[in-house]
Design an enzyme around this catalytic site. Structure first.
Site, PDB file in Angstrom:
ATOM      1  N   PHE A 239       0.809  -1.222   0.000  1.00 35.91           N
ATOM      2  CA  PHE A 239       0.000   0.000   0.000  1.00 35.91           C
ATOM      3  C   PHE A 239       0.836   1.263   0.000  1.00 35.91           C
ATOM      4  CE2 PHE A 239       0.891   0.057   4.496  1.00 35.91           C
ATOM      5  CZ  PHE A 239       0.651   1.343   4.936  1.00 35.91           C
ATOM      6  N   LYS A 240       2.109   1.156   0.382  1.00 33.16           N
ATOM      7  CA  LYS A 240       2.965   2.339   0.413  1.00 33.16           C
ATOM      8  C   LYS A 240       3.118   2.962  -0.975  1.00 33.16           C
ATOM      9  CE  LYS A 240       3.540   1.514   4.768  1.00 33.16           C
ATOM     10  NZ  LYS A 240       4.767   1.245   5.471  1.00 33.16           N
ATOM     11  N   ASP A 241       2.916   2.162  -2.027  1.00 29.67           N
ATOM     12  CA  ASP A 241       2.993   2.704  -3.382  1.00 29.67           C
ATOM     13  C   ASP A 241       1.953   3.798  -3.622  1.00 29.67           C
ATOM     14  OD1 ASP A 241       5.067   1.002  -4.313  1.00 29.67           O
ATOM     15  OD2 ASP A 241       3.627  -0.597  -4.701  1.00 29.67           O
TER      16      ASP A 241
ATOM     17  N   THR B  56       7.741   0.430   3.344  1.00 27.92           N
ATOM     18  CA  THR B  56       8.022   1.822   2.996  1.00 27.92           C
ATOM     19  C   THR B  56       9.353   1.960   2.266  1.00 27.92           C
ATOM     20  OG1 THR B  56       6.702   2.773   4.786  1.00 27.92           O
ATOM     21  CG2 THR B  56       8.480   4.117   3.939  1.00 27.92           C
TER      22      THR B  56
END
Length: 494
Positions: A112-114, A147
């Site tokens: 999800f950090k993308d 991250t």
């Protein structure tokens, strides 16, 4: 719109300056001076739009020194087909009439950090231009697993930037480590830290606050910035996908406009669930925010008692991105719920730094209970959730399983049947060994070779960039003690 520090409201700056700086020099987190409000007409206008267009409109409410044309261009670059494997970008998968899963792992690093870290480099590059900055930005990152790779992927090759990532040695999955240590790009660096994520995060914060180090780097033509969720440029793109998920459910006839929706978020550093809180504060019809922790249940205790106490055993779990005892973004929530009382927040943070604990006021305790419900899931519960949902036809990773398990706990304990979205933060292929074991298979190894095994068992496609890790050359082998992180930075920026 102006931004100020959670520890000193007299510190004020434009959005571009806040994105460039990352962390206020007083140690506080830079936060918007007001929360823009949206109504049903605004949400209805988002419903027919593509994700990129939604992102530009929502972010434009906060980044008033950027144009909507700029933001749309950035969103097209960040979320286009060469980066994301689905046109939906952040699709909502429906499991039953009242249960949906928001998949945030369709980007280049399968996490999800993308969603934020494909946008942040573009915001930062524009900020350098807008503020007339001639020095090179050095992005310092502490990562609990995802991250670091996402930040390197986003910043690799970006002009006027360098990025150095610290991750806990033996504290990330084999696939996560392979992603980081094989990263390409002349402006990237990676270092393992002997310790846990909190040690790495504390080291990065210490370096930011060290005037001598900052002056040395300034003389060399560098300034420090952050790609961790302490940077507002990380939080804001995450706000977008909560509004987008709501609009998708309305568009598909699974939710009525104005109907409330719960979100359950697997939580470590509190950034992702804080973004959901900001979406609610903006006027999105959100009911309860369900904060899901693993065995490191410091947030569960805090939300239930108002006492934040990091003085407890640290557990290394199968959901390593949540193995955190100091949740930095909680500071922004306390600032908002306290009526933006910077002195009160500063006192809590001083107590945390000095004694490792603090207890919030009765008013804050009541506000927390109104907004949040906290629960946690142990290792057995995580495995059980993976197995249970796999039998129902849905394969999930270890972090998503924590969210699914805690969502089920919440429903059993409260009887709340409000439609709920639980957030899926990573592809199951990032944690093959634990996922295989949970569905009854014996992992035949412990690294990227398990990608083929999990695919063979489940038939679920392997994300193409993870498949490309097989046989890729390792570029970085540096390890440092936590006290030596300063030296690593200075060597990296010679």
């Amino acid at each position: 719109m102006k931004y100020y520090s959670t520890r000193d409201k007299s510190v004020r700056m434009e959005a571009a300056e806040a994105v460039k700086m990352g962390l206020s020099r007083d140690g506080g987190l830079l936060t918007p001076c007001e929360i823009p409000q949206v109504d049903e007409d605004f949400l209805a206008g988002l419903v027919p739009l593509r994700y990129q267009e939604r992102a530009a409109k929502v972010m434009g409410l906060y980044l008033t020194d950027y144009t909507e044309e700029e933001l749309l261009r950035f969103a097209e670059n960040a979320y286009g087909p060469e980066k994301f494997d689905t046109p939906a970008v952040a699709p909502v998968h429906t499991l039953d009439a009242a249960t949906h899963c928001l998949e945030l792992w369709h980007g280049p690093t399968s996490a999800f950090k993308d969603m934020a870290l494909q946008m942040l480099p573009q915001l930062l590059s524009a900020a350098l231009r807008k503020t007339g900055e001639h020095k090179t930005a050095c992005i310092l990152v502490a990562t609990s697993g995802d991250t670091g790779k996402a930040a390197m992927e986003g910043f690799a090759g970006v002009p006027q930037t360098k990025i150095l990532v610290f991750y806990p040695k033996d504290g990330v999955s084999a696939v996560q480590e392979a992603q980081m240590t094989t990263q390409e790009g002349d402006n990237v660096g990676v270092c393992a830290v002997v310790g846990n994520f909190d040690d790495a995060q504390a080291g990065v914060k210490r370096i930011f606050s060290d005037e001598t180090t900052r002056k040395t780097l300034e003389d060399r033509g560098y300034f420090l910035s952050s790609a961790n969720s302490i940077n507002w440029g990380r939080i804001l793109p995450q706000v977008v996908y909560y509004l987008s998920a709501y609009c998708d459910l309305v568009r598909d006839g699974k939710l009525r406009m104005g109907e409330k929706l719960n979100f359950c978020v697997p939580t470590g550093n509190f950034g992702d669930i804080l973004a959901a809180y900001y979406a609610k504060r903006m006027g999105l019809p959100v009911g309860k925010l369900i904060c899901a922790s693993n065995r490191n249940d410091v947030l569960t205790e805090f939300l239930r008692t108002g006492v934040y106490d990091r003085n407890r055993p640290f557990h290394t779990t199968m959901s390593p991105s949540m193995d955190i005892l100091v949740s930095s973004n909680l500071e922004r929530l306390l600032f908002d719920l306290s009526g933006e009382n910077d002195a009160e927040v500063r006192a809590y943070m001083d107590a945390l730094a000095g004694e490792g604990r603090y207890e919030v006021s009765d008013g804050l305790k009541a506000a927390l209970k109104e907004q949040y419900w906290g629960g946690f899931c142990d290792e057995a519960g995580t495995s059980a959730a993976i197995a249970d949902y796999y039998k129902k036809g849905y394969l999930m990773d270890t972090h998503t399983a924590v969210a699914a398990s805690v969502m089920d706990q919440y429903r059993r304990e409260t009887g709340d049947r409000t439609p709920t979205v639980f957030v899926s933060t990573a592809s199951p292929y990032k944690f093959c060994d634990h996922v295989l074991a949970a569905i009854g298979e014996t992992p035949a190894g412990d690294g990227v070779e398990l990608l083929d095994q999990l695919h063979g068992v489940t038939g679920v496609p392997v994300p193409r960039r993870l498949a490309a890790l097989k046989g890729k050359r390792r570029r970085f082998d540096l390890t440092a003690e936590k006290a030596g992180m300063d030296g690593v930075v200075l060597d990296f920026l010679k």
